[in-house]
Design an enzyme around this catalytic site. Structure first.
Site, PDB file in Angstrom:
ATOM      1  N   GLU A  35       0.808  -1.223   0.000  1.00 30.05           N
ATOM      2  CA  GLU A  35       0.000   0.000   0.000  1.00 30.05           C
ATOM      3  C   GLU A  35       0.842   1.273   0.000  1.00 30.05           C
ATOM      4  O   GLU A  35       0.454   2.263  -0.618  1.00 30.05           O
ATOM      5  CB  GLU A  35      -0.945  -0.019   1.208  1.00 30.05           C
ATOM      6  CG  GLU A  35      -1.936  -1.185   1.198  1.00 30.05           C
ATOM      7  CD  GLU A  35      -2.944  -1.072   0.058  1.00 30.05           C
ATOM      8  OE1 GLU A  35      -2.947  -0.077  -0.680  1.00 30.05           O
ATOM      9  OE2 GLU A  35      -3.751  -2.019  -0.077  1.00 30.05           O
ATOM     10  N   GLU A  65      -5.020   4.842  -0.979  1.00 30.25           N
ATOM     11  CA  GLU A  65      -4.020   3.807  -0.673  1.00 30.25           C
ATOM     12  C   GLU A  65      -3.372   4.054   0.698  1.00 30.25           C
ATOM     13  O   GLU A  65      -3.026   3.111   1.399  1.00 30.25           O
ATOM     14  CB  GLU A  65      -2.942   3.736  -1.761  1.00 30.25           C
ATOM     15  CG  GLU A  65      -3.439   3.514  -3.184  1.00 30.25           C
ATOM     16  CD  GLU A  65      -4.099   2.168  -3.442  1.00 30.25           C
ATOM     17  OE1 GLU A  65      -4.418   1.447  -2.473  1.00 30.25           O
ATOM     18  OE2 GLU A  65      -4.309   1.848  -4.631  1.00 30.25           O
ATOM     19  N   HIS A  68      -5.567   2.527   3.027  1.00 28.36           N
ATOM     20  CA  HIS A  68      -5.363   1.067   3.032  1.00 28.36           C
ATOM     21  C   HIS A  68      -4.130   0.717   3.867  1.00 28.36           C
ATOM     22  O   HIS A  68      -4.124  -0.262   4.603  1.00 28.36           O
ATOM     23  CB  HIS A  68      -5.155   0.538   1.608  1.00 28.36           C
ATOM     24  CG  HIS A  68      -6.352   0.673   0.716  1.00 28.36           C
ATOM     25  ND1 HIS A  68      -6.375   0.158  -0.562  1.00 28.36           N
ATOM     26  CD2 HIS A  68      -7.562   1.243   0.917  1.00 28.36           C
ATOM     27  CE1 HIS A  68      -7.547   0.430  -1.112  1.00 28.36           C
ATOM     28  NE2 HIS A  68      -8.290   1.083  -0.244  1.00 28.36           N
ATOM     29  N   GLU A 136      -2.112  -2.483  -9.694  1.00 27.95           N
ATOM     30  CA  GLU A 136      -3.387  -2.901  -9.101  1.00 27.95           C
ATOM     31  C   GLU A 136      -3.594  -4.405  -9.286  1.00 27.95           C
ATOM     32  O   GLU A 136      -4.099  -5.090  -8.392  1.00 27.95           O
ATOM     33  CB  GLU A 136      -4.551  -2.122  -9.724  1.00 27.95           C
ATOM     34  CG  GLU A 136      -4.540  -0.626  -9.396  1.00 27.95           C
ATOM     35  CD  GLU A 136      -4.752  -0.325  -7.918  1.00 27.95           C
ATOM     36  OE1 GLU A 136      -5.244  -1.199  -7.187  1.00 27.95           O
ATOM     37  OE2 GLU A 136      -4.420   0.802  -7.489  1.00 27.95           O
ATOM     38  N   GLU A 166      -8.873  -2.700  -4.998  1.00 28.54           N
ATOM     39  CA  GLU A 166      -7.847  -2.732  -6.059  1.00 28.54           C
ATOM     40  C   GLU A 166      -8.492  -3.051  -7.405  1.00 28.54           C
ATOM     41  O   GLU A 166      -8.049  -2.562  -8.445  1.00 28.54           O
ATOM     42  CB  GLU A 166      -6.729  -3.746  -5.738  1.00 28.54           C
ATOM     43  CG  GLU A 166      -6.165  -3.742  -4.320  1.00 28.54           C
ATOM     44  CD  GLU A 166      -5.685  -2.403  -3.766  1.00 28.54           C
ATOM     45  OE1 GLU A 166      -5.974  -1.344  -4.371  1.00 28.54           O
ATOM     46  OE2 GLU A 166      -5.037  -2.419  -2.707  1.00 28.54           O
ATOM     47  N   HIS A 169      -9.916   0.229  -8.491  1.00 28.71           N
ATOM     48  CA  HIS A 169      -8.849   1.128  -8.958  1.00 28.71           C
ATOM     49  C   HIS A 169      -8.374   0.725 -10.349  1.00 28.71           C
ATOM     50  O   HIS A 169      -8.108   1.576 -11.192  1.00 28.71           O
ATOM     51  CB  HIS A 169      -7.663   1.089  -7.997  1.00 28.71           C
ATOM     52  CG  HIS A 169      -7.956   1.667  -6.651  1.00 28.71           C
ATOM     53  ND1 HIS A 169      -7.134   1.468  -5.567  1.00 28.71           N
ATOM     54  CD2 HIS A 169      -8.987   2.439  -6.204  1.00 28.71           C
ATOM     55  CE1 HIS A 169      -7.643   2.098  -4.516  1.00 28.71           C
ATOM     56  NE2 HIS A 169      -8.763   2.675  -4.880  1.00 28.71           N
TER      57      HIS A 169
HETATM   58 MN    MN Z   1      -5.299   0.334  -5.407  1.00 30.60          MN
HETATM   59 MN    MN Z   2      -4.696  -0.437  -1.850  1.00 33.38          MN
END
Ligand code: MN
Ligand code: MN
Length: 304
Positions: A35, A65, A68, A136, A166, A169
């Site tokens: 991350e 992120e 995350h 990703e 992810e 993303h």
């Molecule tokens: Mn991501």
């Molecule tokens: Mn992430």
């Protein structure tokens, strides 16, 4: 600006601390596909980005992120905290247990320090977006593997959330890339027409396979390398133009270091040769040891 809210992006729960799993979670904290790498890659691409729409996207995802990272760090911390007190558990991650007192730090699961070398930032959006799509995809598969090796339902759920983000993303980055027309080839310079659709079959033999990636209308396929290389029709010999002083030095060195195929000098290998050395300039010292005597030799060499 950044600001912080004292709540995680997703509520997490750990049923039972598992230091070995906590160590593996560090891959997503301080690892190559983790991350922090994602947060830094997208945020710094965002700083470099002149297009307001994609700058917004890069800063949004880069900042998510970081959220995350906070979740993964919190989970890893809950798993690794007991390593401080327990010899057996400390063995799961000695670096975290002994140097870190059970607290997480920016290492991967093998204790390698996080590095900016993980980041792919080229300053060219159509290149960077492709790096982000790949990043990703890697993050998704690492989460999938972590999910597959834990039975803790709370962990499964939290990692399932992170894995799914992810996926989202990747979709955003794909859309952002394809919203650039044309986006291929990347950059501004076009390719050289006559080489852009050539497929070179450089690995030949059983297993040669044809498919849309190397055969058919889009491809000029080269199988006969002897006939077609060098591909530019030249002689394939490298050359460089030197000024006369450099040329004189180069010629002198070439002369000094030239091999003499007619000489057969005596070397250290010749002088020291014994049984098993094969043929040498000093003569054959009995050839390879007899295969029958090999077990006897092994016995002779064995420690008493
Ligand atoms: Mn991501
Ligand atoms: Mn992430």
């Amino acid at each position: 600006m950044y600001h912080h809210i004292k709540k995680l992006m997703y509520t997490v729960r750990v049923d039972e601390p598992d230091p070995r799993f906590g160590n593996m979670l560090l891959e997503q904290f301080g690892g190559a596909n983790g991350e922090l790498a994602a947060a830094m890659q997208y945020s710094i691409q965002g700083l470099n980005c002149e297009d307001p729409a994609r700058k917004d996207l890069l800063m949004d995802i880069g900042t998510e992120e970081l959220s995350h990272l906070e979740i993964v760090g919190t989970l890893a911390r809950m798993h690794l905290k007991p390593t401080k007190f327990n010899r057996e558990q400390a063995e799961a991650d000695p670096l975290i247990a002994i140097a870190g007192g059970g607290g997480v730090n920016l290492f991967n699961s093998q204790g390698n320090a996080w590095t900016a070398d993980y980041l792919k930032i080229t300053g060219e959006l159509d290149v960077d977006l492709r790096s982000n799509i790949a990043a990703e995809a890697r993050a998704k598969i690492v989460y999938e593997r972590l999910i597959n090796i834990t039975d803790d339902p709370g962990i499964k759920e939290a990692l399932g959330f992170l894995m799914t983000r992810e996926i989202a993303h990747q979709k955003s980055f794909e859309k952002a890339l394809y919203a650039i027309e044309d986006n291929f080839p990347p950059g501004k310079l076009p390719g050289i027409e006559k080489f852009a659709s050539v497929y070179v079959n450089t690995s030949q033999g059983e297993g040669d396979t044809t498919g849309p990636w190397n055969s058919g209308e889009q491809w000029d396929r080269i199988d006969d390398l002897e006939q077609t290389m060098p591909i530019d029709g030249g002689d394939g010999i490298p050359s460089v133009t030197l000024d006369s002083a450099d040329q004189a030095v180069a010629t002198k060195m070439a002369k000094r270091t030239m091999s003499d195929p007619s000489g057969d000098p005596l070397t250290g290998a010749d002088l020291g040769a014994g049984p098993g050395a094969g043929r040498t300039t000093n003569g054959d010292k009995g050839g390879a040891p007899d295969i029958e005597s090999a077990p006897a030799m092994a016995e002779a060499n064995a420690p008493a």
